[in-house]
Design a protein around this motif. Structure first.
Motif, short mmCIF file in Angstrom:
data_model
loop_
_atom_site.label_atom_id
_atom_site.label_comp_id
_atom_site.label_asym_id
_atom_site.label_seq_id
_atom_site.Cartn_x
_atom_site.Cartn_y
_atom_site.Cartn_z
N LYS A 202 -39.29 9.97 48.29
CA LYS A 202 -40.18 9.17 47.44
C LYS A 202 -40.51 9.93 46.16
N ASP B 251 -44.53 13.27 42.28
CA ASP B 251 -43.11 13.46 42.01
C ASP B 251 -42.51 14.40 43.06
N LEU C 58 -49.39 13.21 39.86
CA LEU C 58 -48.33 12.23 40.06
C LEU C 58 -47.47 12.71 41.23
N TRP D 261 -37.61 9.85 43.86
CA TRP D 261 -37.49 8.54 43.20
C TRP D 261 -38.45 8.45 42.01
N VAL D 262 -39.67 8.99 42.19
CA VAL D 262 -40.63 9.02 41.08
C VAL D 262 -40.08 9.89 39.94
N THR D 263 -39.56 11.06 40.30
CA THR D 263 -39.00 11.97 39.29
C THR D 263 -37.87 11.30 38.51
N ARG E 2 -37.24 8.01 38.15
CA ARG E 2 -37.74 6.93 37.30
C ARG E 2 -38.41 7.48 36.05
N ILE F 270 -47.69 6.68 36.78
CA ILE F 270 -46.33 6.92 36.30
C ILE F 270 -46.16 6.41 34.87
#
Lengths: 259, 247
Positions: free
Chosen positions: A40, A210, A208, A43-45, A47, A128
């Motif tokens: 997860k 990440d 965040l 995925w944040v990193t 995006r 984000i």
């Protein structure tokens, strides 16, 4: 000294070590599906990097064009009102861009992100989104300088050839100058993407979730810093390696066409 | 189109100053339809600057340039429109390296003259064939020799269907064995009654193809005449000296 070396060797070679490794790996990654936290986070990193790079690229491109247009502007002895107005607007925009670039390049990324997160957009709940904005601003400054270098590297005759056909300044830029500038700037742009990917780890400092934040979260649960951080490092490294390989390939393909 | 009495290009009191030097010093001249005007002179005489002023690639410090009756130095006139009618060929070719030859030739007609792709390509291939390069349409500029590049550059300008062609030392960057093929294309244009202004060191071309030869030095037109008189019976001392050196 010898004692210390002996202890390390013993640690790695004993049967008990193997069991402990399995136990720790289980603890850090498998128990409670903790590996999905890393995914997860990744995925944040991704995006964050992707959108910040795209927006940063577009903003940087605009800044680069403003800077170059200003520096290469030929002042006609006789000007119409619109030309004079255009010149004034361009000067103002150019000054703004220069100040912007100086500030962004002259302050640490983490300070910029914290200012945006804690001060300017303190009320926003879209973490984000705020991080993308912060890294867009940061990246645009570097991209602008890269592209400006690319544009300045295009032979002056290209602009003249475009203009002599009857293209205006902006169409010549779009059809003739920018494609060549981007091509020569491609290695530097890819490098900026890699730098940006790594730099987004700073976002973990502003809460965040990440990739790095996920690793730290696991560390908080298991009290083991080594494995989660190594895992995060490996993931960063793999992604960077993929980006590098893709960019090298892209470069080769573009170079096969001309020059 | 203008008739033969009114000049296609009228240059009035053209002056161009660079920071320390005066490249053009109060030049006036007319260029008429169908003329092949060859401009010669020592380097630094201002002949390239003169040519580049004609389509405002170089911005004059003072003076007026009328093209087909319109003052193109007037900032209210759209220079881009007029440049479409003035083809230009450069010493360094300046083909677009990121496009195929065909794309080099069609981008102008398609984007500026709003021609369809088919129409633009048909015309481009037809002209490319006339200069003997039809088989190179899909090549990139760096795959061509200097002479081929320059022939393509001429075709690129022709695809815009200009009323005048400006040549800025078109053979100066070429290996000697390639000069001929480019000059041949230019001769063909002259034969087809294209109005041309040519800055060159090729005295043979001036003599054979030119309808008028202009000698420039230190930013001034020193002498001009039809080629036979110009070369066989130069009036000014400076032209005599120059011809003695180059011929």
């Amino acid at each position: 000294m010898l004692d210390a070396i002996y202890k390390i060797l013993a640690f790695f070679t004993s049967d008990a070590t193997a069991d402990r490794w399995f136990e720790q790996i289980y603890d850090n990654f498998i128990k409670d599906d903790r590996w999905t936290w890393l995914m997860k986070g990744l995925w944040v990193t991704i995006r964050l990097t992707f959108f910040a790079f795209i927006f940063g690229f577009l903003l940087g491109l605009i800044i680069a064009i403003i800077r170059v247009s200003h520096d290469k502007r030929v002042v006609m002895p006789r000007q119409s009102f619109l030309q004079r107005l255009g010149g004034i607007i361009l000067s103002i925009l150019n000054t703004i861009c220069k100040i912007y670039l100086n500030i962004i390049q002259g302050t640490p990324t983490i300070v910029q992100i914290m200012i945006i997160y804690f001060v300017i957009l303190a009320s926003s709940t879209n973490k984000i989104g705020v991080a993308i904005l912060g890294f867009t601003i940061n990246s645009s400054a570097y991209v602008a300088e890269i592209i400006r270098g690319g544009i300045n590297g295009v032979d002056q005759g290209q602009m003249e050839a475009g203009r002599s056909l009857g293209f205006g300044y902006i169409p010549t830029m779009i059809f003739i100058i920018i494609p060549q500038a981007l091509k020569s700037a491609l290695p530097a742009l890819c490098n900026e993407l890699v730098v940006l990917l790594k730099e987004t780890s700073v976002a973990s400092m502003v809460a965040l979730q990440d990739l790095l934040a996920a690793a730290m979260l696991i560390r908080g649960r298991t009290a083991n810093a080594f494995l989660p951080l190594i895992a995060a490092a490996i993931i960063y490294f793999v992604i960077v390696s993929i980006l590098r390989a893709v960019s090298a390939r892209l470069e080769r393909r573009l170079n096969s066409g001309d020059r | 189109m203008t008739d033969n009495k009114t000049p296609l290009i009228r240059v009035e009191n053209l002056t161009k100053q660079f920071s320390t030097t005066t490249a053009l010093d109060n030049i006036s001249n007319n260029i008429y339809n169908g003329e092949v005007v060859v401009v010669i002179g020592p380097s630094g005489s201002g002949k390239s600057t003169f040519l580049r002023c004609l389509n405002l690639l170089e911005v004059p410090t003072d003076g007026r340039i009328y093209f087909e009756g319109t003052d193109i130095t007037d900032p209210h006139n759209n220079i881009n429109k007029h440049r479409q009618k003035m083809g230009m060929v450069f010493q360094q070719f300046n083909l677009f390296p990121h496009m195929t030859i065909l794309r080099n030739l069609t981008i102008g007609p398609m984007k500026l003259l709003k021609k369809s792709k088919e129409e633009a390509e048909k015309k481009a291939l037809e002209l490319l064939d006339r200069v003997g390069l039809a088989d190179r349409a899909d090549s990139y500029p760096n795959q061509l020799s200097g002479g081929q590049k320059q022939r393509v550059a001429i075709v690129r300008a022709l695809c815009m269907e200009p009323d005048v062609m400006l040549f800025d030392e078109p053979t100066s960057a070429l290996d000697p064995e390639m000069v001929g093929e480019v000059l041949d294309v230019m001769k063909m244009l002259a034969k087809n009654n294209m109005t041309m202004v040519v800055v060159t060191h090729e005295m043979g071309f001036a003599r054979e193809v030119g309808s008028r030869v202009i000698f420039m030095e230190k930013g001034k037109i020193i002498e001009e005449n039809e080629p036979k008189e110009f070369f066989e019976n130069p009036k000014s001392e400076r032209l005599k000296n120059f011809l003695n050196v180059v011929l």
